[in-house]
Each structure stands twice: as C-alpha cells, then as structure tokens.
Scaffold this motif. Structure first.
Motif, PDB file in Angstrom:
ATOM      1  N   TRP A 219      33.107   4.721  14.283  1.00  0.00           N
ATOM      2  CA  TRP A 219      32.859   5.569  13.113  1.00  0.00           C
ATOM      3  C   TRP A 219      33.550   5.013  11.873  1.00  0.00           C
ATOM      4  O   TRP A 219      32.965   4.972  10.781  1.00  0.00           O
ATOM      5  CB  TRP A 219      33.339   6.995  13.389  1.00  0.00           C
TER       6      TRP A 219
ATOM      7  N   SER B 267      31.641   2.116  10.551  1.00  0.00           N
ATOM      8  CA  SER B 267      30.416   2.540   9.871  1.00  0.00           C
ATOM      9  C   SER B 267      30.714   3.043   8.466  1.00  0.00           C
ATOM     10  O   SER B 267      29.928   2.804   7.533  1.00  0.00           O
ATOM     11  CB  SER B 267      29.705   3.627  10.683  1.00  0.00           C
ATOM     12  N   GLN B 268      31.824   3.740   8.298  1.00  0.00           N
ATOM     13  CA  GLN B 268      32.189   4.232   6.963  1.00  0.00           C
ATOM     14  C   GLN B 268      32.557   3.080   6.030  1.00  0.00           C
ATOM     15  O   GLN B 268      32.211   3.079   4.848  1.00  0.00           O
ATOM     16  CB  GLN B 268      33.357   5.215   7.056  1.00  0.00           C
TER      17      GLN B 268
ATOM     18  N   GLN C   3      31.555  -0.157   6.348  1.00  0.00           N
ATOM     19  CA  GLN C   3      30.433  -1.071   6.133  1.00  0.00           C
ATOM     20  C   GLN C   3      29.214  -0.370   5.517  1.00  0.00           C
ATOM     21  O   GLN C   3      28.781  -0.713   4.426  1.00  0.00           O
ATOM     22  CB  GLN C   3      30.027  -1.716   7.461  1.00  0.00           C
ATOM     23  N   GLU C   4      28.695   0.629   6.229  1.00  0.00           N
ATOM     24  CA  GLU C   4      27.438   1.251   5.822  1.00  0.00           C
ATOM     25  C   GLU C   4      27.619   2.179   4.620  1.00  0.00           C
ATOM     26  O   GLU C   4      26.750   2.239   3.745  1.00  0.00           O
ATOM     27  CB  GLU C   4      26.841   2.011   7.004  1.00  0.00           C
ATOM     28  N   ALA C   5      28.736   2.889   4.586  1.00  0.00           N
ATOM     29  CA  ALA C   5      28.972   3.803   3.460  1.00  0.00           C
ATOM     30  C   ALA C   5      29.664   3.101   2.289  1.00  0.00           C
ATOM     31  O   ALA C   5      29.888   3.710   1.245  1.00  0.00           O
ATOM     32  CB  ALA C   5      29.806   5.000   3.927  1.00  0.00           C
ATOM     33  N   GLY C   6      30.026   1.846   2.484  1.00  0.00           N
ATOM     34  CA  GLY C   6      30.605   1.066   1.397  1.00  0.00           C
ATOM     35  C   GLY C   6      32.028   1.413   1.024  1.00  0.00           C
ATOM     36  O   GLY C   6      32.494   1.072  -0.071  1.00  0.00           O
ATOM     37  N   GLU C   7      32.748   2.056   1.935  1.00  0.00           N
ATOM     38  CA  GLU C   7      34.099   2.488   1.587  1.00  0.00           C
ATOM     39  C   GLU C   7      35.119   1.349   1.609  1.00  0.00           C
ATOM     40  O   GLU C   7      36.262   1.529   1.190  1.00  0.00           O
ATOM     41  CB  GLU C   7      34.529   3.629   2.510  1.00  0.00           C
TER      42      GLU C   7
END
Length: 324
Positions: free
Chosen positions: A182, A185-186, A188-192
């Motif tokens: 998780w 994902s935050q 990489q995918e959410a750009g954090e």
C-alpha cells in the motif's frame, strides 16, 4: 524478546565498537544486540563480535532482499552509490521482521548514556517512540515546496510527528506485506514520492512510512519539553560530563548522537591523527574501553574536523617529512 539494533559495516568499525562498549557499560553485557549489514564489508566487525556473545550479525538473506526490493520500489534513487553515502541505510528496516519483538534502533555513531527501560515501556502504548528535536525542521524530511505535502499530512502532524532516524523504538511486524504494498502504491501511483526530501538516505522514507501508516508516535523531547528534556546531538556544545556520562542542565542524556562527524574523521583520529570534534575524549573513552593501551596519543597540534584537506604540495612535503 527485546533488544538493541544497529546498522554497520567496517567503515564505521570504530564508531560501532564505541557504541557496543557504551551498551555494555550502561545496559549490561548480556543485552542482545543485532547488527544489520549495510553491505558485505564485515570482516573487522565479525572478528570483534567473536568476543561478544550478546552481539550478532543479521543473516536472514530473504528478509534483507525483501527490504532491498521495497527500497528499490519505494525510492530507487536513494540506492545510487555515487549520490548517497547512505545508500544501504534502509537495511535497518529488517528489524520489522526480526529478531526482536520490541527493539530500539541506534545509529552506529551514537553512545548510550542512560537506561532505555522507559523507552521500551512506552511501546506498551505506542507503536513508535523517539527522542529528538527533528520536528523543528521539516525541510530535512519532506519537501516543503511540494503542494501535495499539506494534502498528505496536516500541518499539526508535520509540526509534531517528524523524527530523526538515528534513534527510535518500535515492534516486529508493523510493516507487513500488505502495508508495504500500500505504501508503495501511494508513493508511485498517487505520486506522493514528490513530498520526500531529496537529500538524504532512508530518513525521509521512514518518516513517510510511519506517518502515512498512522502509527501512534511518542516523542520524549515533546512530552518532556517543560520538565527536563535533554538534547542528544554533538552539535549541542553545553553538555557537562561527569564520570563519562553527559548531562544537559543537570539532566542525564539518554543517548549522544555524533551526527555530522563522518566515519573518515573517527577513523583518522583512531589512527592517531589529532583532529578535534565535539566530545572527542568521550568517544575515545568508549572506543578504547576494552583496550585502553591502544588509545591514540597525539603528538601534533589539534586541527578542526572542518578544516580543508591539505594541498597536494603539503601532502607531498609531509610524506618526505619536510614539514609536520
């Protein structure tokens, strides 16, 4: 089982020996200590801990590879050896796997100054326990110019939950496979990933992992602010030494962090080079506690650790013994 963790290789050998000796004196010779391998340069350390039955090197290759892969996915740029001296610092994350149920992590360039029982006790009610003042400077953990930062973390959290990764206590298993996935994902995918400070090793990522996971954090420096909180860094020049223990305005330090004193300086000093750095005599006392006869005797005038390196001409003249 509870224990002490650190991260090391032969580059920080002298600092590690000083830490181990301080643990032996302050916490007891039976205190279990796990060393996570920064890399495979462990020859001197392996020889040293052969005489210390309470100290061992972490050798779970699957765990090490798991966290290597996590770091590669979460912050691959921090594994760049040419850019980051601390490219292997993430291997301290193996403590979340084993061997201790509860642990206190200390950087190799620290000295234990007091009992750590109160730190372990706080883990009964908190997931994460620290004792430092990093919360005063968000810029060494996160990128304050990122508009996403305040969307991810409320300002009140940024003002109180940030910590230095040189000393913390936590528990086994708080970052399981699901939580790790998780977090990635935050990032990489959410750009954090853009909110992380770009100029350090694992510290920004570890802060993100703890804060984004919503772990319950206790900081002694904040909680004791008005009733005897002490400093912990050698950048504080006012500590008083009594019987090889430091005090801050009469209050005994929990630990001393030689932050800003790089390994090559302590290596040079232990090799006999007279370089000054804060609380150097205290460091040398613990470094040579088991072998005081090997403690260096300086025969030249001291020079500052901040002094520029000698010129090529001066180094050549010194080699020819034409100057001192």
């Amino acid at each position: 089982m509870n224990g002490i963790c650190t991260l090391a290789n032969d580059v920080v050998f002298d600092q590690l020996v000083a830490l181990l000796n301080s643990i032996e004196v302050i916490l007891g010779s039976e205190t279990p200590v796990c060393i996570y391998p920064f890399d495979d340069r462990l020859e001197r350390i392996s020889a040293e801990i052969a005489t210390r039955p309470n100290v061992f090197i972490y050798d779970d290759e699957e765990s090490i590879e798991r966290w290597d892969q996590f770091m590669l996915a979460a912050a691959p740029e921090r594994l760049n050896r040419s850019k980051f001296r601390l490219y292997g610092a993430h291997r301290r994350f193996c403590a979340f796997d084993a061997p201790f149920d509860k642990f206190i992590y200390l950087d190799a360039d620290t000295l234990v100054m007091n009992s750590l029982a109160a730190v372990f006790e706080k883990l009964e009610n908190y997931d994460w326990v620290v004792y430092d003042f990093q919360y005063k400077d968000v810029s060494k953990v996160y990128n304050p110019n990122s508009p996403k930062l305040i969307k991810v973390f409320e300002q009140s959290r940024l003002d109180s939950e940030i910590f230095c990764s040189g000393f913390y206590a936590s528990k086994r298993g708080i970052f399981n496979a699901e939580q790790r996935a998780w977090l990635i994902s935050q990032l990489q995918e959410a750009g954090e990933a853009e909110i992380l400070y770009s100029g350090a090793g694992e510290q920004p990522l570890l802060n993100y992992m703890v804060m984004r996971s919503g772990l319950a954090i206790y900081n002694f420096a904040l909680q004791l602010r008005d009733s005897g909180a002490t400093g912990c860094s050698v950048t504080s020049k006012h500590f008083e030494e009594r019987d090889h223990i430091l005090y801050d305005k009469g209050n005994r330090l929990t630990y001393l962090h030689y932050i800003g004193v790089p390994p090559h300086i302590t290596q040079a000093v232990c090799a006999g080079e007279n370089i000054e750095f804060p609380y150097r005599d205290l460091f040398l006392y613990y470094r040579y506690l088991r072998e005081p006869e090997k403690r260096p005797v300086f025969k030249t005038l001291p020079k500052s650790a901040d002094a520029p390196p000698p010129s090529l001409l001066k180094r050549a003249l010194r080699k020819l013994k034409l100057i001192s």
